[in-house]
Design a protein around this motif. Structure first.
Motif, PDB file in Angstrom:
ATOM      1  N   GLU A  68       0.822  -1.213   0.000  1.00  0.00           N
ATOM      2  CA  GLU A  68       0.000   0.000   0.000  1.00  0.00           C
ATOM      3  C   GLU A  68       0.857   1.264   0.000  1.00  0.00           C
ATOM      4  OE1 GLU A  68      -2.613  -0.596   3.342  1.00  0.00           O
ATOM      5  OE2 GLU A  68      -4.005  -1.776   2.160  1.00  0.00           O
ATOM      6  N   VAL A  69       1.895   1.246  -0.841  1.00  0.00           N
ATOM      7  CA  VAL A  69       2.734   2.429  -1.035  1.00  0.00           C
ATOM      8  C   VAL A  69       2.917   2.640  -2.538  1.00  0.00           C
ATOM      9  CG1 VAL A  69       3.990   2.150   1.146  1.00  0.00           C
ATOM     10  CG2 VAL A  69       4.901   1.107  -0.935  1.00  0.00           C
ATOM     11  N   ASP A  70       3.142   3.879  -2.918  1.00  0.00           N
ATOM     12  CA  ASP A  70       3.382   4.185  -4.322  1.00  0.00           C
ATOM     13  C   ASP A  70       4.788   3.722  -4.715  1.00  0.00           C
ATOM     14  OD1 ASP A  70       4.298   6.283  -6.593  1.00  0.00           O
ATOM     15  OD2 ASP A  70       2.117   6.087  -6.598  1.00  0.00           O
ATOM     16  N   HIS A  71       4.966   3.365  -5.986  1.00  0.00           N
ATOM     17  CA  HIS A  71       6.281   2.875  -6.414  1.00  0.00           C
ATOM     18  C   HIS A  71       7.343   3.973  -6.361  1.00  0.00           C
ATOM     19  CE1 HIS A  71       4.902   4.673 -10.206  1.00  0.00           C
ATOM     20  NE2 HIS A  71       6.169   4.704 -10.579  1.00  0.00           N
ATOM     21  N   THR A  72       6.911   5.254  -6.277  1.00  0.00           N
ATOM     22  CA  THR A  72       7.862   6.364  -6.147  1.00  0.00           C
ATOM     23  C   THR A  72       8.119   6.733  -4.682  1.00  0.00           C
ATOM     24  OG1 THR A  72       6.091   8.005  -6.321  1.00  0.00           O
ATOM     25  CG2 THR A  72       7.170   7.328  -8.372  1.00  0.00           C
ATOM     26  N   VAL A  74       9.768   6.958  -1.231  1.00  0.00           N
ATOM     27  CA  VAL A  74      11.191   6.843  -0.892  1.00  0.00           C
ATOM     28  C   VAL A  74      11.503   5.560  -0.131  1.00  0.00           C
ATOM     29  CG1 VAL A  74      11.021   8.091   1.317  1.00  0.00           C
ATOM     30  CG2 VAL A  74      13.174   8.128   0.007  1.00  0.00           C
ATOM     31  N   ARG A  75      10.499   5.007   0.567  1.00  0.00           N
ATOM     32  CA  ARG A  75      10.737   3.788   1.348  1.00  0.00           C
ATOM     33  C   ARG A  75      11.016   2.576   0.462  1.00  0.00           C
ATOM     34  NH1 ARG A  75       5.541   4.193   5.125  1.00  0.00           N
ATOM     35  NH2 ARG A  75       4.751   4.870   3.091  1.00  0.00           N
ATOM     36  N   ILE A  76      10.548   2.595  -0.786  1.00  0.00           N
ATOM     37  CA  ILE A  76      10.864   1.507  -1.708  1.00  0.00           C
ATOM     38  C   ILE A  76      12.342   1.587  -2.103  1.00  0.00           C
ATOM     39  CG2 ILE A  76      10.365   0.478  -3.951  1.00  0.00           C
ATOM     40  CD1 ILE A  76       8.218   0.092  -1.754  1.00  0.00           C
ATOM     41  N   LEU A  77      12.828   2.801  -2.281  1.00  0.00           N
ATOM     42  CA  LEU A  77      14.258   2.994  -2.547  1.00  0.00           C
ATOM     43  C   LEU A  77      15.077   2.606  -1.317  1.00  0.00           C
ATOM     44  CD1 LEU A  77      16.347   3.948  -4.609  1.00  0.00           C
ATOM     45  CD2 LEU A  77      15.986   6.291  -3.797  1.00  0.00           C
ATOM     46  N   MET A  78      14.538   2.886  -0.138  1.00  0.00           N
ATOM     47  CA  MET A  78      15.214   2.495   1.102  1.00  0.00           C
ATOM     48  C   MET A  78      15.273   0.974   1.233  1.00  0.00           C
ATOM     49  SD  MET A  78      13.658   5.321   3.760  1.00  0.00           S
ATOM     50  CE  MET A  78      14.222   7.028   3.716  1.00  0.00           C
ATOM     51  N   LEU A  79      14.205   0.306   0.786  1.00  0.00           N
ATOM     52  CA  LEU A  79      14.195  -1.156   0.796  1.00  0.00           C
ATOM     53  C   LEU A  79      15.272  -1.692  -0.141  1.00  0.00           C
ATOM     54  CD1 LEU A  79      12.952  -3.888   1.617  1.00  0.00           C
ATOM     55  CD2 LEU A  79      11.287  -3.590  -0.240  1.00  0.00           C
ATOM     56  N   ALA A  80      15.402  -1.082  -1.313  1.00  0.00           N
ATOM     57  CA  ALA A  80      16.458  -1.489  -2.253  1.00  0.00           C
ATOM     58  C   ALA A  80      17.830  -1.313  -1.625  1.00  0.00           C
ATOM     59  CB  ALA A  80      16.349  -0.666  -3.539  1.00  0.00           C
ATOM     60  N   TRP A  81      18.011  -0.219  -0.881  1.00  0.00           N
ATOM     61  CA  TRP A  81      19.280   0.026  -0.164  1.00  0.00           C
ATOM     62  C   TRP A  81      19.536  -1.073   0.860  1.00  0.00           C
ATOM     63  CZ3 TRP A  81      19.673   1.241   5.178  1.00  0.00           C
ATOM     64  CH2 TRP A  81      20.947   1.623   5.612  1.00  0.00           C
ATOM     65  N   LYS A  82      18.501  -1.465   1.579  1.00  0.00           N
ATOM     66  CA  LYS A  82      18.643  -2.506   2.596  1.00  0.00           C
ATOM     67  C   LYS A  82      18.976  -3.852   1.951  1.00  0.00           C
ATOM     68  CE  LYS A  82      18.475  -3.551   7.009  1.00  0.00           C
ATOM     69  NZ  LYS A  82      19.383  -2.906   7.982  1.00  0.00           N
ATOM     70  N   LEU A  83      18.391  -4.105   0.790  1.00  0.00           N
ATOM     71  CA  LEU A  83      18.672  -5.345   0.059  1.00  0.00           C
ATOM     72  C   LEU A  83      20.047  -5.300  -0.612  1.00  0.00           C
ATOM     73  CD1 LEU A  83      15.604  -5.798   0.521  1.00  0.00           C
ATOM     74  CD2 LEU A  83      15.435  -6.518  -1.857  1.00  0.00           C
ATOM     75  N   LYS A  84      20.612  -4.068  -0.699  1.00  0.00           N
ATOM     76  CA  LYS A  84      21.847  -3.834  -1.471  1.00  0.00           C
ATOM     77  C   LYS A  84      21.644  -4.246  -2.924  1.00  0.00           C
ATOM     78  CE  LYS A  84      24.856  -4.382   2.562  1.00  0.00           C
ATOM     79  NZ  LYS A  84      25.980  -5.125   3.187  1.00  0.00           N
ATOM     80  N   THR A 107       6.971 -12.032   5.783  1.00  0.00           N
ATOM     81  CA  THR A 107       5.642 -11.900   5.177  1.00  0.00           C
ATOM     82  C   THR A 107       5.451 -10.451   4.738  1.00  0.00           C
ATOM     83  OG1 THR A 107       4.475 -11.270   7.215  1.00  0.00           O
ATOM     84  CG2 THR A 107       4.716 -13.646   6.765  1.00  0.00           C
ATOM     85  N   VAL A 108       4.481 -10.228   3.868  1.00  0.00           N
ATOM     86  CA  VAL A 108       4.188  -8.870   3.408  1.00  0.00           C
ATOM     87  C   VAL A 108       3.750  -7.985   4.567  1.00  0.00           C
ATOM     88  CG1 VAL A 108       2.595  -7.478   2.025  1.00  0.00           C
ATOM     89  CG2 VAL A 108       3.646  -9.488   1.027  1.00  0.00           C
ATOM     90  N   ASN A 109       2.908  -8.522   5.456  1.00  0.00           N
ATOM     91  CA  ASN A 109       2.431  -7.737   6.590  1.00  0.00           C
ATOM     92  C   ASN A 109       3.581  -7.301   7.500  1.00  0.00           C
ATOM     93  OD1 ASN A 109      -0.265  -7.736   5.870  1.00  0.00           O
ATOM     94  ND2 ASN A 109      -0.746  -9.612   6.997  1.00  0.00           N
ATOM     95  N   LYS A 110       4.514  -8.214   7.728  1.00  0.00           N
ATOM     96  CA  LYS A 110       5.676  -7.869   8.561  1.00  0.00           C
ATOM     97  C   LYS A 110       6.545  -6.819   7.875  1.00  0.00           C
ATOM     98  CE  LYS A 110       6.090 -12.308  10.990  1.00  0.00           C
ATOM     99  NZ  LYS A 110       6.940 -13.533  11.165  1.00  0.00           N
ATOM    100  N   LEU A 111       6.695  -6.958   6.558  1.00  0.00           N
ATOM    101  CA  LEU A 111       7.492  -5.987   5.808  1.00  0.00           C
ATOM    102  C   LEU A 111       6.835  -4.615   5.847  1.00  0.00           C
ATOM    103  CD1 LEU A 111       9.868  -5.323   4.006  1.00  0.00           C
ATOM    104  CD2 LEU A 111       8.590  -6.211   2.046  1.00  0.00           C
ATOM    105  N   LYS A 112       5.525  -4.602   5.717  1.00  0.00           N
ATOM    106  CA  LYS A 112       4.782  -3.341   5.775  1.00  0.00           C
ATOM    107  C   LYS A 112       4.984  -2.648   7.125  1.00  0.00           C
ATOM    108  CE  LYS A 112       0.076  -1.571   5.125  1.00  0.00           C
ATOM    109  NZ  LYS A 112      -1.335  -1.927   4.849  1.00  0.00           N
ATOM    110  N   LYS A 113       4.945  -3.429   8.194  1.00  0.00           N
ATOM    111  CA  LYS A 113       5.142  -2.875   9.536  1.00  0.00           C
ATOM    112  C   LYS A 113       6.585  -2.447   9.782  1.00  0.00           C
ATOM    113  CE  LYS A 113       1.374  -5.565  11.619  1.00  0.00           C
ATOM    114  NZ  LYS A 113       1.029  -6.678  12.544  1.00  0.00           N
ATOM    115  N   ALA A 114       7.524  -3.041   9.029  1.00  0.00           N
ATOM    116  CA  ALA A 114       8.948  -2.740   9.214  1.00  0.00           C
ATOM    117  C   ALA A 114       9.385  -1.465   8.499  1.00  0.00           C
ATOM    118  CB  ALA A 114       9.802  -3.916   8.727  1.00  0.00           C
ATOM    119  N   LEU A 115       8.575  -0.994   7.538  1.00  0.00           N
ATOM    120  CA  LEU A 115       8.971   0.165   6.737  1.00  0.00           C
ATOM    121  C   LEU A 115       9.225   1.436   7.558  1.00  0.00           C
ATOM    122  CD1 LEU A 115       6.802  -0.167   3.491  1.00  0.00           C
ATOM    123  CD2 LEU A 115       9.227  -0.713   3.809  1.00  0.00           C
TER     124      LEU A 115
END
Length: 232
Positions: A68-72, A74-84, A107-115
């Protein structure tokens, strides 16, 4: 003497008990770890492209929808940083495993809560410098590419710095879109603007010294701002 020997024989072997408990703990821990990786892998394959074996832009779009976040965002970019993650718009299984294990989610729910916690982690000053540099490198689409076109840089600035330095970003984006000297931005110029936002008083710019080691584009930017200010 015989009774003494008998007493020793009757005592429980404490070392054996400790070792046995440790073995049980390691076994349980190993099983839990295996189960966790299975869930992480299953989550990966639910978004991955069957042909490439990677999560591609379409998969990331689906992930964003589930988070439930837009692809733009910043947290998606932060996730990419975390994944390296190394390639823009793609996550490999190895990157996915590394990042999700570090976040302790499967899980997706856990990832959502971790953002929100991930965002706090990234915004720590030492981490943010690394993230800001990563954002530029992540957007290089070719192996030997060293610069990014103006349009893409403007979008990236809005995503990465817009919430912290809105006025500076808006002015710099305006300048980049109206000037004709630069078609692309390199890493030195990208990092220079971050330093500018953090070190230069705004809007009076009184502590900007062009004699210091600033990229030329920022000298031109400051001159452009001062011309605008003198006309207003």
């Amino acid at each position: 003497m015989k009774r003494s020997a008998s007493r020793k024989t009757g005592q429980p072997n404490s070392n054996a008990s400790v070792n046995s408990a440790a073995d049980l703990f390691r076994s349980a821990s190993s099983k839990a770890s295996t189960k966790e990786q299975e869930r992480i892998d299953n989550l990966f394959y639910s978004y991955a492209n069957g042909s490439s074996g990677m999560i591609d832009p379409e998969g990331i779009e689906a992930l964003c929808s589930d988070l439930e976040v837009d692809h733009t965002d910043v947290r998606i970019l932060m996730l990419a940083w975390k994944l390296k993650a190394e390639k823009q718009g793609y996550f490999t299984l190895e990157e996915w495993r590394r990042g999700l294990k570090a976040l302790r989610v499967d899980t997706v729910n856990k990832l959502k809560k971790a953002l929100p916690e991930l965002e706090k982690e990234v915004r720590r000053p030492t981490n943010f410098v690394e993230f800001y540099c990563y954002a530029f490198r992540y957007c290089l689409t070719e192996e030997k590419q060293k610069s990014i076109d103006i349009e893409s840089i403007c979008e990236l600035l809005n995503i990465v710095l817009g919430s912290d330095f809105r006025v500076q970003v808006d002015l710099f984006v305006d300048y980049l879109k109206t000037q004709n000297d630069y078609k692309v931005i390199n890493l030195d110029q990208w990092m220079g603007f971050f330093r500018f936002c953090n070190e230069i008083s705004f809007p009076d710019l009184r502590n900007y010294d062009p004699q210091l080691a600033w990229p030329l584009i920022l000298d031109n930017f400051v001159e452009w701002i001062r011309e605008k200010q003198s006309l207003s």
